[in-house]
Design a protein around this motif. Structure first.
Motif, PDB file in Angstrom:
ATOM      1  N   ILE A  23       0.835  -1.190   0.000  1.00  0.00           N
ATOM      2  CA  ILE A  23       0.000   0.000   0.000  1.00  0.00           C
ATOM      3  C   ILE A  23       0.875   1.246   0.000  1.00  0.00           C
ATOM      4  N   GLY A  24       0.617   2.164  -0.909  1.00  0.00           N
ATOM      5  CA  GLY A  24       1.332   3.430  -0.947  1.00  0.00           C
ATOM      6  C   GLY A  24       0.545   4.508  -0.221  1.00  0.00           C
ATOM      7  N   ILE A  25       1.135   5.100   0.798  1.00  0.00           N
ATOM      8  CA  ILE A  25       0.505   6.191   1.542  1.00  0.00           C
ATOM      9  C   ILE A  25       1.063   7.497   0.993  1.00  0.00           C
ATOM     10  N   ILE A  26       0.180   8.342   0.508  1.00  0.00           N
ATOM     11  CA  ILE A  26       0.590   9.551  -0.209  1.00  0.00           C
ATOM     12  C   ILE A  26       0.990  10.649   0.769  1.00  0.00           C
ATOM     13  N   ASP A  27       2.244  11.082   0.662  1.00  0.00           N
ATOM     14  CA  ASP A  27       2.775  12.141   1.510  1.00  0.00           C
ATOM     15  C   ASP A  27       2.838  13.432   0.696  1.00  0.00           C
ATOM     16  N   TYR A  28       1.908  14.357   0.980  1.00  0.00           N
ATOM     17  CA  TYR A  28       1.928  15.645   0.304  1.00  0.00           C
ATOM     18  C   TYR A  28       2.020  16.790   1.315  1.00  0.00           C
ATOM     19  N   GLY A  29       2.441  16.424   2.526  1.00  0.00           N
ATOM     20  CA  GLY A  29       2.697  17.423   3.545  1.00  0.00           C
ATOM     21  C   GLY A  29       1.531  17.769   4.431  1.00  0.00           C
ATOM     22  N   MET A  30       0.396  17.062   4.299  1.00  0.00           N
ATOM     23  CA  MET A  30      -0.783  17.415   5.099  1.00  0.00           C
ATOM     24  C   MET A  30      -1.513  16.195   5.646  1.00  0.00           C
ATOM     25  N   GLY A  31      -0.809  15.089   5.816  1.00  0.00           N
ATOM     26  CA  GLY A  31      -1.494  13.876   6.239  1.00  0.00           C
ATOM     27  C   GLY A  31      -1.031  13.381   7.595  1.00  0.00           C
ATOM     28  N   ASN A  32      -1.920  12.688   8.291  1.00  0.00           N
ATOM     29  CA  ASN A  32      -1.571  12.027   9.545  1.00  0.00           C
ATOM     30  C   ASN A  32      -0.945  10.679   9.188  1.00  0.00           C
ATOM     31  N   LEU A  33       0.263  10.722   8.645  1.00  0.00           N
ATOM     32  CA  LEU A  33       0.884   9.550   8.034  1.00  0.00           C
ATOM     33  C   LEU A  33       1.166   8.449   9.047  1.00  0.00           C
ATOM     34  N   PHE A  34       1.664   8.823  10.220  1.00  0.00           N
ATOM     35  CA  PHE A  34       2.099   7.815  11.175  1.00  0.00           C
ATOM     36  C   PHE A  34       0.953   6.940  11.640  1.00  0.00           C
ATOM     37  N   SER A  35      -0.168   7.551  12.030  1.00  0.00           N
ATOM     38  CA  SER A  35      -1.283   6.757  12.556  1.00  0.00           C
ATOM     39  C   SER A  35      -1.898   5.870  11.482  1.00  0.00           C
ATOM     40  N   VAL A  36      -1.964   6.377  10.243  1.00  0.00           N
ATOM     41  CA  VAL A  36      -2.479   5.564   9.146  1.00  0.00           C
ATOM     42  C   VAL A  36      -1.535   4.397   8.862  1.00  0.00           C
ATOM     43  N   ALA A  37      -0.244   4.695   8.823  1.00  0.00           N
ATOM     44  CA  ALA A  37       0.744   3.641   8.571  1.00  0.00           C
ATOM     45  C   ALA A  37       0.699   2.568   9.645  1.00  0.00           C
ATOM     46  N   GLU A  38       0.580   2.980  10.904  1.00  0.00           N
ATOM     47  CA  GLU A  38       0.521   2.014  11.998  1.00  0.00           C
ATOM     48  C   GLU A  38      -0.714   1.130  11.901  1.00  0.00           C
ATOM     49  N   ALA A  39      -1.835   1.712  11.499  1.00  0.00           N
ATOM     50  CA  ALA A  39      -3.064   0.930  11.351  1.00  0.00           C
ATOM     51  C   ALA A  39      -2.904  -0.124  10.258  1.00  0.00           C
ATOM     52  N   ILE A  40      -2.287   0.244   9.142  1.00  0.00           N
ATOM     53  CA  ILE A  40      -2.056  -0.713   8.054  1.00  0.00           C
ATOM     54  C   ILE A  40      -1.077  -1.793   8.500  1.00  0.00           C
ATOM     55  N   LYS A  41      -0.061  -1.381   9.226  1.00  0.00           N
ATOM     56  CA  LYS A  41       0.948  -2.335   9.726  1.00  0.00           C
ATOM     57  C   LYS A  41       0.308  -3.348  10.668  1.00  0.00           C
ATOM     58  N   ARG A  42      -0.572  -2.883  11.549  1.00  0.00           N
ATOM     59  CA  ARG A  42      -1.220  -3.782  12.505  1.00  0.00           C
ATOM     60  C   ARG A  42      -2.085  -4.827  11.806  1.00  0.00           C
ATOM     61  N   LEU A  43      -2.529  -4.517  10.612  1.00  0.00           N
ATOM     62  CA  LEU A  43      -3.340  -5.473   9.844  1.00  0.00           C
ATOM     63  C   LEU A  43      -2.469  -6.414   9.019  1.00  0.00           C
ATOM     64  N   GLY A  44      -1.159  -6.320   9.205  1.00  0.00           N
ATOM     65  CA  GLY A  44      -0.236  -7.253   8.561  1.00  0.00           C
ATOM     66  C   GLY A  44       0.028  -6.961   7.101  1.00  0.00           C
ATOM     67  N   CYS A  45      -0.182  -5.721   6.697  1.00  0.00           N
ATOM     68  CA  CYS A  45      -0.013  -5.367   5.288  1.00  0.00           C
ATOM     69  C   CYS A  45       1.247  -4.521   5.114  1.00  0.00           C
ATOM     70  N   ASP A  46       1.965  -4.753   4.040  1.00  0.00           N
ATOM     71  CA  ASP A  46       3.139  -3.940   3.726  1.00  0.00           C
ATOM     72  C   ASP A  46       2.706  -2.575   3.210  1.00  0.00           C
ATOM     73  N   TYR A  47       3.511  -1.567   3.497  1.00  0.00           N
ATOM     74  CA  TYR A  47       3.198  -0.220   3.034  1.00  0.00           C
ATOM     75  C   TYR A  47       4.488   0.558   2.839  1.00  0.00           C
ATOM     76  N   PHE A  48       4.389   1.650   2.125  1.00  0.00           N
ATOM     77  CA  PHE A  48       5.475   2.627   2.071  1.00  0.00           C
ATOM     78  C   PHE A  48       4.857   4.010   1.956  1.00  0.00           C
ATOM     79  N   ILE A  49       5.614   5.010   2.347  1.00  0.00           N
ATOM     80  CA  ILE A  49       5.177   6.406   2.296  1.00  0.00           C
ATOM     81  C   ILE A  49       6.009   7.124   1.250  1.00  0.00           C
ATOM     82  N   ALA A  50       5.355   7.830   0.339  1.00  0.00           N
ATOM     83  CA  ALA A  50       6.086   8.531  -0.715  1.00  0.00           C
ATOM     84  C   ALA A  50       5.306   9.748  -1.174  1.00  0.00           C
ATOM     85  N   GLY A  51       6.028  10.694  -1.755  1.00  0.00           N
ATOM     86  CA  GLY A  51       5.402  11.921  -2.231  1.00  0.00           C
ATOM     87  C   GLY A  51       5.620  12.187  -3.699  1.00  0.00           C
ATOM     88  N   ASP A  52       6.024  11.160  -4.441  1.00  0.00           N
ATOM     89  CA  ASP A  52       6.219  11.342  -5.877  1.00  0.00           C
ATOM     90  C   ASP A  52       5.510  10.216  -6.629  1.00  0.00           C
TER      91      ASP A  52
END
Length: 198
Positions: free
Chosen positions: A3-32
């Motif tokens: 799962i790609g979490i879109i970083d455009y400077g206005m997101g609660n990235l950490f809490s969303v990422a942690e929720a995805i991680k807890r569900l056992g899913c791989d993710y990365f955060i990127a802005g491009d």
């Protein structure tokens, strides 16, 4: 599945990422868009004002990238609002335009604004099974003029029916914060991830 979490400077990235991680899913955060294009699905989080968010998305050319997606996209809170055509927040601003409707402010003369706290969902379509129907909201604006067919669940705030979960084609929006909404929030994210995996 990644799962790609879109970083455009206005997101609660950490809490969303942690929720995805807890569900056992791989993710990365990127802005491009080049990096995000490698994801199987995308999450568009968001906290702040609509015009600022659209300015940042346009500056990084992520607006067209998201709007043209054929992969599943989940918008959370402001991220959901950005999926709509237009917002009146601060100044009239066009959104990504992938879901019909516009974003309007609650009437502060009739309601306490912002709407903060736990509210019960009313399901318009079968979606998840949970022991609770309450989720956590923090918002001053809500979607109006939406197509009834796009509304999966709504929440009543005063005399306003707030579209809470919307879905059109490969785009899903959640006006509340599923990552802060306990068991039901977890079930909603699991359902979205299940749909991604199909």
């Amino acid at each position: 599945m990644n799962i790609g979490i879109i970083d455009y400077g206005m997101g609660n990235l950490f809490s969303v990422a942690e929720a995805i991680k807890r569900l056992g899913c791989d993710y990365f955060i990127a802005g491009d868009s080049t990096t995000l294009a490698q994801a199987d699905a995308l999450i568009l989080p968001g906290v702040g004002a609509f015009p600022d968010a659209m300015h940042k998305l346009k500056a990084s050319k992520l607006d067209m990238f998201i709007a043209q997606q054929t992969k599943p996209v989940l918008g959370i809170c402001l991220g959901m609002q950005l999926l709509f055509e237009f917002s009146e927040e601060v100044q009239p601003t066009s959104g990504l335009g992938v879901i019909n409707g516009q974003i309007t402010k609650f009437d502060a003369s009739a309601l306490r604004v912002p709407h903060i706290g736990w509210s019960e969902l009313t399901w318009h379509k079968p979606y998840v099974e949970s022991t609770t129907d309450f989720v956590y909201f923090v918002h001053s604006f809500y979607a109006t003029q939406t197509n009834e067919a796009d509304i999966v669940a709504s929440a009543q705030y005063g005399d306003v029916q707030v579209p809470a979960v919307v879905q059109y084609a490969n785009f899903t929006g959640m006006q509340f914060h599923p990552e802060k909404s306990g068991e039901l929030g977890k079930q909603l994210l699991k359902r979205w991830l299940k749909d991604v995996a199909k």
